[in-house]
Scaffold this active site. Sequence first.
Site, PDB file in Angstrom:
ATOM      1  N   LYS A  61      -0.668 -10.053   1.025  1.00  0.00           N
ATOM      2  CA  LYS A  61      -0.278 -11.079   0.204  1.00  0.00           C
ATOM      3  C   LYS A  61       0.674 -12.082   0.668  1.00  0.00           C
ATOM      4  O   LYS A  61       0.763 -13.318   0.535  1.00  0.00           O
ATOM      5  CB  LYS A  61       0.514 -10.351  -1.108  1.00  0.00           C
TER       6      LYS A  61
ATOM      7  N   THR B 103      -4.157  11.385  14.760  1.00  0.00           N
ATOM      8  CA  THR B 103      -5.373  11.640  14.904  1.00  0.00           C
ATOM      9  C   THR B 103      -6.039  11.032  15.787  1.00  0.00           C
ATOM     10  O   THR B 103      -7.031  11.243  16.365  1.00  0.00           O
ATOM     11  CB  THR B 103      -6.046  12.162  13.484  1.00  0.00           C
TER      12      THR B 103
ATOM     13  N   ASP C 186       3.541   4.157  11.979  1.00  0.00           N
ATOM     14  CA  ASP C 186       3.098   4.692  10.826  1.00  0.00           C
ATOM     15  C   ASP C 186       2.968   3.729   9.713  1.00  0.00           C
ATOM     16  O   ASP C 186       3.850   3.562   9.083  1.00  0.00           O
ATOM     17  CB  ASP C 186       4.005   6.120  10.371  1.00  0.00           C
TER      18      ASP C 186
ATOM     19  N   TYR D  81      -7.453  13.684   0.336  1.00  0.00           N
ATOM     20  CA  TYR D  81      -8.450  12.554   1.051  1.00  0.00           C
ATOM     21  C   TYR D  81      -8.982  11.942  -0.135  1.00  0.00           C
ATOM     22  O   TYR D  81      -8.952  10.656  -0.415  1.00  0.00           O
ATOM     23  CB  TYR D  81      -9.225  13.142   1.689  1.00  0.00           C
TER      24      TYR D  81
ATOM     25  N   ALA E 190     -10.891   0.826   4.124  1.00  0.00           N
ATOM     26  CA  ALA E 190     -11.964   1.963   4.290  1.00  0.00           C
ATOM     27  C   ALA E 190     -11.711   2.957   3.276  1.00  0.00           C
ATOM     28  O   ALA E 190     -10.934   3.694   3.154  1.00  0.00           O
ATOM     29  CB  ALA E 190     -11.576   2.350   5.711  1.00  0.00           C
TER      30      ALA E 190
ATOM     31  N   THR F 244     -20.677   8.727   9.378  1.00  0.00           N
ATOM     32  CA  THR F 244     -20.904   7.907  10.597  1.00  0.00           C
ATOM     33  C   THR F 244     -20.694   8.951  11.929  1.00  0.00           C
ATOM     34  O   THR F 244     -19.705   9.701  11.977  1.00  0.00           O
ATOM     35  CB  THR F 244     -19.976   6.865  10.484  1.00  0.00           C
TER      36      THR F 244
END
Length: 328
Positions: free
Chosen positions: A106, A36, A57, A146, A115, A176
């Site tokens: 870590k 996207t 990815d 989601y 996010a 946003t």
Amino acid sequence: MKRVLITGAAGFLGSHLCDRFIKEGYHVIGMDNLITGDLRNIEHLFALKEFEFYNHDVSKFVHVPGQLDYILHFASPASPIDYLKIPIQTLKVGSLGTHNLLGLAKSKGARILVASTSEVYGDPTVHPQNEDYWGNVNPIGPRGVYDEAKRFQEAITMAYHTYHGVETRIVRIFNTYGPRMRLNDGRVLPAFIGQALRGEDLTIFGDGSQTRSFCYVDDLVEGIYRLLLSDYAYPVNVGNPDEITIAEFAEEIIKLTGTDQKVVYKPLPVDDPKQRQPDITRARSILGWEPKINRAEGLRITYDYFRSLSKERLYEEAHHKDFGKYKN
Ligand code: UDP
């Protein structure tokens, strides 16, 4: 020089974060698999030696050579029409992707900020939403892929914090907007502005009485920057509390664009939240942050950006229409 990894770097928020960290003097490693995201959002950075880009990815093992000080995990489809088309990728990037990045944090001793989203509150029964509200999410609805990925993300992030002592930060991002949103991403602001610029009617879903609260991207980036540098590990809402109905918002866009478009009504998507407004008391007190750019100013800048795009781009279909190849 401090080194930061930003996932989702070619996306709307990711690209603005890349700009901000470059401006602050960091070495920025951008990562994106471009499902996207769009390289046009970061092409101005390619000439800089402080910037590098990996097409990867993050649902698969993430390897980054060298030292890392910070990780910002912003890779995810984020618009309802995207995550309806690629639901499994959406689940994987929020769950497996977050797991990989926590493991990377870590092993490198890096601090990681993830996010999260107002969608963890679902269709909220508490208004405005503060961080102590647990939410009202339908796990098996279309938005569940989601919402639940992001809820899992918060859970595993807290677990790495408490069990492994990783330095973690969680930002809950509310609606946003700003330059570099995809015109065709289906969200209300690019949808309305795109329709106005193409001379089409503005599509209001439902009766337009549902509310949202829109934050200009520079304000959001400032809140995220402050949260990353703070010592606060619990979730913090970052958004603009200025709430408006979608019907009023359509009127504002018609005035802004100086067009005489009409509005047409379309069915409300399933599980579309009726109201949404961040309670930002925590961000105010812990980060000393609040939004500075009002909607009139932010919309003007955003409109100028969309107006500056080529005509082809205005009519461009979803440039990643072949979501089919990402089936898994
Ligand atoms: N919406 C609308 N017309 C559009 C696109 C969206 O009325 O062309 C509505 C949508 O139903 C929702 C609100 O605008 O109530 C915000 O939608 P968006 O997809 O931008 O984000 P959401 O906050 O729902 O994730």
